[in-house]
Design an enzyme around this catalytic site. Structure first.
Site, PDB file in Angstrom:
ATOM      1  CD  GLN A  42       1.499   2.228   4.969  1.00 19.34           C
ATOM      2  OE1 GLN A  42       0.368   2.240   5.437  1.00 19.34           O
ATOM      3  NE2 GLN A  42       1.734   2.093   3.675  1.00 19.34           N
ATOM      4  CG  HIS A 139      -3.311   1.023   8.704  1.00 20.62           C
ATOM      5  ND1 HIS A 139      -4.101   1.898   8.002  1.00 20.62           N
ATOM      6  CD2 HIS A 139      -2.537   0.406   7.774  1.00 20.62           C
ATOM      7  CE1 HIS A 139      -3.813   1.822   6.701  1.00 20.62           C
ATOM      8  NE2 HIS A 139      -2.866   0.919   6.552  1.00 20.62           N
ATOM      9  CE1 TYR A 329      -4.573   2.737  -3.463  1.00 23.97           C
ATOM     10  CE2 TYR A 329      -5.571   1.026  -2.107  1.00 23.97           C
ATOM     11  CZ  TYR A 329      -4.831   2.186  -2.214  1.00 23.97           C
ATOM     12  OH  TYR A 329      -4.359   2.802  -1.094  1.00 23.97           O
ATOM     13  CD  GLU A 397      -5.588   2.746   2.253  1.00 23.32           C
ATOM     14  OE1 GLU A 397      -5.068   2.130   1.289  1.00 23.32           O
ATOM     15  OE2 GLU A 397      -5.434   2.407   3.433  1.00 23.32           O
TER      16      GLU A 397
END
EC number: 3.2.1.21
Length: 507
Positions: A42, A139, A329, A397
């Site tokens: 990313q 990842h 999240y 995260e």
């Protein structure tokens, strides 16, 4: 007003009330780490430079005919500039991943000297600025040759290849890296990549809506992949502890996607459904890590479709972690009653059907998503504390996606981060052994879902600019102030945040 609207407002009012006291960075333990994160595909770009070869994520992004990470943020060339931004922000740690195909281009065999040099230089640059590297070894970027040769994570051969890869990483970087996460979001990797539906790491045909989950190949691949992920992690952990830990004195962890789960109503049926969802989302992989075997409920539901640990494997998996990394999240309400699904039609139906099978024989669990619910993260940390022996935890995260535009005034992101940091502090005060918090993400990245249209960055990246100019958003300035002690999170901030939450739930 819909039932969950009232429930959500009540929960926000009651549970967020504990955040009304002001807090600062100094309220956290001195050795607590605040950081931000990226991943190789990313951020790095340079997809075909200096010996790097194709990974499953390259293959996926190109076969979907959408955007891709060929250039991304060009972190491969701009890493010194980016580390300088981190230092100016006052980041205490930086989470990044190592591209397997940049380091070992064919998945096994010779090391790529230019890839090795890049990561050595990146780590050296971080250390020279006082920033702790937190390295994720995998990842989603499996070398495509291994996927083509034997199917990747559904084949036990992956254990040997992964162990050989991490051996190189430990040997070459371990003197300067003290925090290792073996596999990112292991639960999502298993049911997202190798179940029917979401494709994370390789291209698969569009799934059939009428798939029979009791006979579908995908309904077994999910659990086979999960089993091999656990064994590969255990193998890497054993290698580190036997060969490197005494000298390098680092820690090794395992990462899952941790969803906040709360009953849709106060009925016993919804409470049971929530317990069942927790077992599948979290217990599926954490119970083997902590206690040595899968939850009895999952074993009963899956029967012969669930792989079995040998006695030796169970011993290796049990306790094969120094910490648990969680990616969080959002929070979902769980109910036993059918409701319109929030999920796309191509999600892994079999996994969610299995989640129902062992408790409910009619109907199916449904989930209602609430995006900004800090109390949900506090609930996750409390659940892990109570059910898994209060493991050391790093929140690897946490962040919020906003539409990509040139505006630097990302107030919703500031409010989101404030609330979640407050939730972490509250959990620590209640006994959670949480040791670090990483905002996702340091800057706008190529995202798996949304490409460059939905971004999480503290820094805006102008992807139309050949130089990919980085500009700090309000959230970067806020985080800087919080870390250097010039910003306190006040009761007024949290009161406003509560108001925003309550308003957002008026459905």
């Amino acid at each position: 007003m819909k039932p969950f609207t009232l429930v959500s407002i009540i929960l926000v009012i009651v549970l967020a009330a504990s955040y009304i006291d002001a807090f600062t960075r100094n309220n956290f333990p001195k050795d607590f780490l605040f950081g931000a994160g990226t991943s190789a595909y990313q951020w790095e770009g340079a997809s075909d430079e200096d010996g790097r070869t194709i990974s499953g994520w390259d293959f996926l992004s190109h076969c979907s005919n959408g955007s891709n990470g060929d250039i991304a943020c060009d972190g491969y060339h701009k890493y010194k500039e980016d580390v300088k931004l981190m230092a100016e922000m006052g980041l205490e740690a930086f989470r990044f991943s190592i591209s397997w195909t940049r380091l070992i281009p064919n998945g096994r065999g010779p090391i790529n000297p230019k890839g090795l040099l890049f990561y050595k230089n990146l780590i050296k640059e971080l250390r020279s600025h006082g920033i702790e590297p937190h390295v994720t070894l995998y990842h989603y970027d499996l070398p495509q040759p291994l996927e083509d040769e034997y199917g990747g994570w559904i084949n036990r051969r992956i254990i040997e290849d992964f162990t050989a890869f991490v051996d190189v990483c430990f040997r070459e970087f371990g003197e300067d890296v003290k925090l290792w996460t073996t596999i990112n979001e292991a639960t999502i990797l298993a049911f997202g990549s190798y179940g029917e539906g979401i494709t994370m790491g390789h291209c698969t045909p569009t799934p059939s809506k009428s798939i029979n989950c009791s006979t579908a190949d995908s309904s077994t691949k999910t659990y086979l992949a999960g089993h091999n992920i656990l064994l590969a992690h255990a193998s890497a952990s054993e290698l580190y502890k036997l060969k490197y830990k005494s000298k390098q004195r680092g820690s090794i962890g395992f990462s899952i996607y941790a969803v906040g789960l709360s009953p849709y109503t106060n009925s016993m049926e919804d409470e049971i459904a929530t317990q069942r969802a927790n077992t599948f989302f979290h217990g599926w992989m954490l119970k083997p890590l902590v206690f040595g075997d899968y939850p009895d409920e999952i074993k009963s539901a899956m029967g012969s479709r669930l792989p079995v640990f040998s006695e030796e494997e169970a011993k290796k998996v049990k306790g094969s972690y120094d910490f648990i990394g969680i990616i969080h999240y959002t929070t979902l309400f769980v109910t036993n009653r059918p409701l319109p699904s929030i999920y796309p039609t191509n999600i892994n139906k079999c996994f969610f059907k299995d989640m129902d099978a062992y408790m409910i024989t009619t109907g199916k669990s449904s989930f209602i998503e609430l995006e900004a619910t800090p109390w949900g993260l506090e609930g996750v940390l409390e659940y892990l504390k109570q059910n898994f022996n209060n493991p050391p935890i790093y929140i690897l995260e946490n962040g919020v996606s906003l539409k990509q535009d040139s505006s630097l005034q990302d107030t919703p992101r500031v409010e989101y981060i404030e609330g979640y940091i407050g939730a972490v502090l509250n959990a620590i005060k209640n006994g959670s052994d949480t040791r670090g918090y990483f905002v996702w993400s340091l800057m706008d990245l190529y995202e798996l879902f949304g490409g460059y249209m939905q971004t999480y960055g503290l820094y805006f990246v102008n992807f139309s600019d050949p130089g990919l100019k980085r500009s700090p958003r309000l959230s970067a300035s806020w985080y800087t102030g919080f870390l250097n002690g010039s910003i306190d999170v006040t009761s007024q901030d949290i009161t406003q945040l509560q108001s925003n939450f309550s308003g957002s739930y008026s459905l």
